[in-house]
Design a protein around this motif. Structure first.
Motif, PDB file in Angstrom:
ATOM      1  N   ASN A 216       0.709  -1.247  -0.078  1.00 34.03           N
ATOM      2  CA  ASN A 216      -0.054   0.122  -0.084  1.00 34.03           C
ATOM      3  C   ASN A 216       1.031   1.292   0.026  1.00 34.03           C
ATOM      4  O   ASN A 216       0.355   2.308  -0.005  1.00 34.03           O
ATOM      5  CB  ASN A 216      -1.020  -0.027   1.336  1.00 34.03           C
ATOM      6  CG  ASN A 216      -0.183   0.024   2.609  1.00 34.03           C
ATOM      7  OD1 ASN A 216       0.953   0.015   2.608  1.00 34.03           O
ATOM      8  ND2 ASN A 216      -1.091  -0.221   3.538  1.00 34.03           N
ATOM      9  N   GLY A 217       2.330   1.071   0.019  1.00 31.93           N
ATOM     10  CA  GLY A 217       3.072   2.314  -0.315  1.00 31.93           C
ATOM     11  C   GLY A 217       3.704   2.796   1.313  1.00 31.93           C
ATOM     12  O   GLY A 217       4.613   3.490   1.058  1.00 31.93           O
ATOM     13  N   TYR A 218       3.223   2.078   2.272  1.00 33.02           N
ATOM     14  CA  TYR A 218       3.697   2.727   3.563  1.00 33.02           C
ATOM     15  C   TYR A 218       5.240   1.901   3.767  1.00 33.02           C
ATOM     16  O   TYR A 218       5.379   0.747   3.587  1.00 33.02           O
ATOM     17  CB  TYR A 218       2.843   2.074   4.674  1.00 33.02           C
ATOM     18  CG  TYR A 218       1.431   3.240   4.794  1.00 33.02           C
ATOM     19  CD1 TYR A 218       1.659   4.187   5.866  1.00 33.02           C
ATOM     20  CD2 TYR A 218       0.592   3.345   3.982  1.00 33.02           C
ATOM     21  CE1 TYR A 218       0.770   5.333   5.995  1.00 33.02           C
ATOM     22  CE2 TYR A 218      -0.628   4.004   4.323  1.00 33.02           C
ATOM     23  CZ  TYR A 218      -0.357   5.102   5.178  1.00 33.02           C
ATOM     24  OH  TYR A 218      -1.287   6.343   5.187  1.00 33.02           O
ATOM     25  N   ILE A 219       5.873   2.891   4.462  1.00 35.60           N
ATOM     26  CA  ILE A 219       7.164   2.452   4.775  1.00 35.60           C
ATOM     27  C   ILE A 219       7.260   1.847   5.960  1.00 35.60           C
ATOM     28  O   ILE A 219       6.574   2.264   6.922  1.00 35.60           O
ATOM     29  CB  ILE A 219       8.275   3.895   4.567  1.00 35.60           C
ATOM     30  CG1 ILE A 219       8.348   4.575   3.277  1.00 35.60           C
ATOM     31  CG2 ILE A 219       9.763   3.470   5.107  1.00 35.60           C
ATOM     32  CD1 ILE A 219       8.599   5.854   3.447  1.00 35.60           C
ATOM     33  N   VAL A 220       8.074   0.478   5.995  1.00 34.00           N
ATOM     34  CA  VAL A 220       7.946  -0.332   7.243  1.00 34.00           C
ATOM     35  C   VAL A 220       8.796   0.213   8.259  1.00 34.00           C
ATOM     36  O   VAL A 220       9.861   0.808   7.896  1.00 34.00           O
ATOM     37  CB  VAL A 220       8.413  -1.795   7.140  1.00 34.00           C
ATOM     38  CG1 VAL A 220       8.619  -2.470   8.207  1.00 34.00           C
ATOM     39  CG2 VAL A 220       7.313  -2.334   5.901  1.00 34.00           C
ATOM     40  N   LYS A 221       8.216   0.519   9.517  1.00 33.35           N
ATOM     41  CA  LYS A 221       8.934   1.091  10.666  1.00 33.35           C
ATOM     42  C   LYS A 221       9.946   0.096  11.180  1.00 33.35           C
ATOM     43  O   LYS A 221       9.683  -1.022  11.109  1.00 33.35           O
ATOM     44  CB  LYS A 221       8.118   1.592  11.727  1.00 33.35           C
ATOM     45  CG  LYS A 221       7.121   2.717  11.296  1.00 33.35           C
ATOM     46  CD  LYS A 221       7.526   4.057  11.044  1.00 33.35           C
ATOM     47  CE  LYS A 221       6.614   5.201  10.538  1.00 33.35           C
ATOM     48  NZ  LYS A 221       7.349   6.170   9.840  1.00 33.35           N
ATOM     49  N   CYS A 222      11.013   0.760  11.927  1.00 34.62           N
ATOM     50  CA  CYS A 222      11.713   0.008  12.703  1.00 34.62           C
ATOM     51  C   CYS A 222      12.113   0.928  14.212  1.00 34.62           C
ATOM     52  O   CYS A 222      11.722   1.906  14.320  1.00 34.62           O
ATOM     53  CB  CYS A 222      12.929  -0.398  11.985  1.00 34.62           C
ATOM     54  SG  CYS A 222      14.159   1.326  11.680  1.00 34.62           S
ATOM     55  N   LEU A 223      13.003   0.270  14.969  1.00 34.07           N
ATOM     56  CA  LEU A 223      13.048   0.784  16.247  1.00 34.07           C
ATOM     57  C   LEU A 223      14.194   1.939  15.952  1.00 34.07           C
ATOM     58  O   LEU A 223      15.001   1.914  15.016  1.00 34.07           O
ATOM     59  CB  LEU A 223      13.899  -0.252  17.345  1.00 34.07           C
ATOM     60  CG  LEU A 223      12.976  -1.318  17.798  1.00 34.07           C
ATOM     61  CD1 LEU A 223      13.892  -2.364  18.611  1.00 34.07           C
ATOM     62  CD2 LEU A 223      12.042  -0.771  18.888  1.00 34.07           C
ATOM     63  N   ASP A 224      13.962   2.972  16.618  1.00 33.33           N
ATOM     64  CA  ASP A 224      14.833   4.124  16.476  1.00 33.33           C
ATOM     65  C   ASP A 224      16.126   3.867  16.513  1.00 33.33           C
ATOM     66  O   ASP A 224      16.751   3.304  17.670  1.00 33.33           O
ATOM     67  CB  ASP A 224      14.301   5.335  17.381  1.00 33.33           C
ATOM     68  CG  ASP A 224      13.152   6.022  16.710  1.00 33.33           C
ATOM     69  OD1 ASP A 224      12.596   5.531  15.754  1.00 33.33           O
ATOM     70  OD2 ASP A 224      12.604   6.789  17.433  1.00 33.33           O
ATOM     71  N   SER A 225      17.190   4.478  15.605  1.00 35.39           N
ATOM     72  CA  SER A 225      18.597   4.354  16.137  1.00 35.39           C
ATOM     73  C   SER A 225      19.289   5.463  15.202  1.00 35.39           C
ATOM     74  O   SER A 225      18.424   6.183  14.508  1.00 35.39           O
ATOM     75  CB  SER A 225      19.199   3.036  15.457  1.00 35.39           C
ATOM     76  OG  SER A 225      18.828   3.198  13.840  1.00 35.39           O
ATOM     77  N   PHE A 226      20.367   5.940  15.462  1.00 37.49           N
ATOM     78  CA  PHE A 226      21.031   7.009  14.695  1.00 37.49           C
ATOM     79  C   PHE A 226      22.411   6.702  13.953  1.00 37.49           C
ATOM     80  O   PHE A 226      22.949   5.762  14.258  1.00 37.49           O
ATOM     81  CB  PHE A 226      21.598   8.041  15.905  1.00 37.49           C
ATOM     82  CG  PHE A 226      20.585   9.114  16.354  1.00 37.49           C
ATOM     83  CD1 PHE A 226      20.361  10.194  15.508  1.00 37.49           C
ATOM     84  CD2 PHE A 226      19.784   8.640  17.481  1.00 37.49           C
ATOM     85  CE1 PHE A 226      19.353  11.201  15.956  1.00 37.49           C
ATOM     86  CE2 PHE A 226      18.917   9.719  17.866  1.00 37.49           C
ATOM     87  CZ  PHE A 226      18.531  10.811  17.112  1.00 37.49           C
ATOM     88  N   CYS A 227      22.307   7.184  12.737  1.00 40.26           N
ATOM     89  CA  CYS A 227      23.490   7.063  11.920  1.00 40.26           C
ATOM     90  C   CYS A 227      23.860   8.743  11.666  1.00 40.26           C
ATOM     91  O   CYS A 227      23.254   9.197  10.745  1.00 40.26           O
ATOM     92  CB  CYS A 227      23.123   6.487  10.520  1.00 40.26           C
ATOM     93  SG  CYS A 227      24.432   6.219   9.519  1.00 40.26           S
TER      94      CYS A 227
END
Length: 267
Positions: free
Chosen positions: A123-134
């Motif tokens: 449906n076009g929604y981007i799959v979420k993940c746990l927050d991290s930083f790069c």
């Protein structure tokens, strides 16, 4: 014959083409998106013409001639690091670096693997993940992870040659945005804007023999140095600060796509 004499094919001269506008960056929809991505007012496309046959192997001469040309110096725009105002290059360029950027992609199907690999849902929604930083980017979804995190499990979805393609570079720049970027939940705004800008900047023609569409532009990622150090696209290096020269050898035009990372216009 001394360099610079009439008839010397080595000397490029340029002219500014202010009448050439880039609709892809100025439509209300794109403007709204660039504002959300914190890039509005910090991204610019300009066009220049040149008068000699362009030869890729002489790209460094071409780019150096560009920065030294009296029609370029007062017209080429860049952002001031201190004031955030648009300026022109107020320093003498001593050295240039022009990195070849492959440009072979003719279809947005290049990005279908984002769906195939469940980075983006059907449906076009981007799959979420746990927050991290790069650093300095917050990664809160699988799309940013595949763009930035080299040891992530799906990084290999795009090979190194894929990642060097201009289409991929453009898409990645839009996805990462500026300093106060508000990320999209769905993929379409990124794909649509990438396609619009790509089509606006890159030249194609139909090959007379094969009847196939082919890309005629040569693309370089450009950095210029003065006697102190890097002076263009900015004195500060950042993944999201860039200048691409898109050269059309047939029309003898060069399109400059520039962006300087920072806080974009908010209103």
């Amino acid at each position: 014959m001394a360099a610079g004499e009439p008839g010397d094919l080595g000397v490029y001269s340029f002219r500014f083409l202010p009448q050439k506008t880039f609709q892809s960056l100025s439509t209300p929809q794109t403007t709204s998106r660039l504002r959300q991505w914190s890039m509005l007012g910090r991204i610019e496309a300009q066009a220049f013409g040149f008068d000699q046959t362009f030869q890729t192997y002489r790209k460094d001469d071409f780019v150096m001639a560009f920065f030294k040309d009296p029609n370029v110096i007062p017209n080429l725009k860049l952002l001031s690091e201190s004031s955030g105002e648009w300026l022109t290059l107020g320093t003498e360029v001593k050295k240039v670096e022009a990195i070849n950027v492959p440009c072979t992609q003719l279809s947005m199907s290049f990005f279908n693997r984002l769906y195939d690999e469940a980075i983006v849902r059907d449906n076009g929604y981007i799959v979420k993940c746990l927050d991290s930083f790069c650093d300095p980017f917050l990664i809160s979804d699988e799309l940013r992870k595949v763009l930035l995190v080299e040891d992530s499990e799906k990084y290999e979805v795009f090979s190194q040659p894929d990642r060097e393609e201009f289409l991929f570079c453009l898409f990645k720049h839009l996805c990462l945005g500026g300093a106060l970027c508000q990320y999209e939940d769905v993929i379409n705004p990124y794909l649509e804007t990438t396609k619009l800008i790509y089509k606006d900047l890159v030249s194609v023609r139909k090959n007379p023999q094969t009847k196939k569409i082919q890309i005629t532009s040569s693309i370089f990622k450009v950095t210029a140095y003065d006697s102190v150090g890097v002076c263009y696209p900015s004195t500060k290096s950042h993944e999201q600060t860039f200048s691409y020269f898109i050269v059309d050898p047939i029309k003898r035009h060069v399109h400059v796509l520039y962006h300087c990372y920072g806080v974009g216009e908010v209103s």
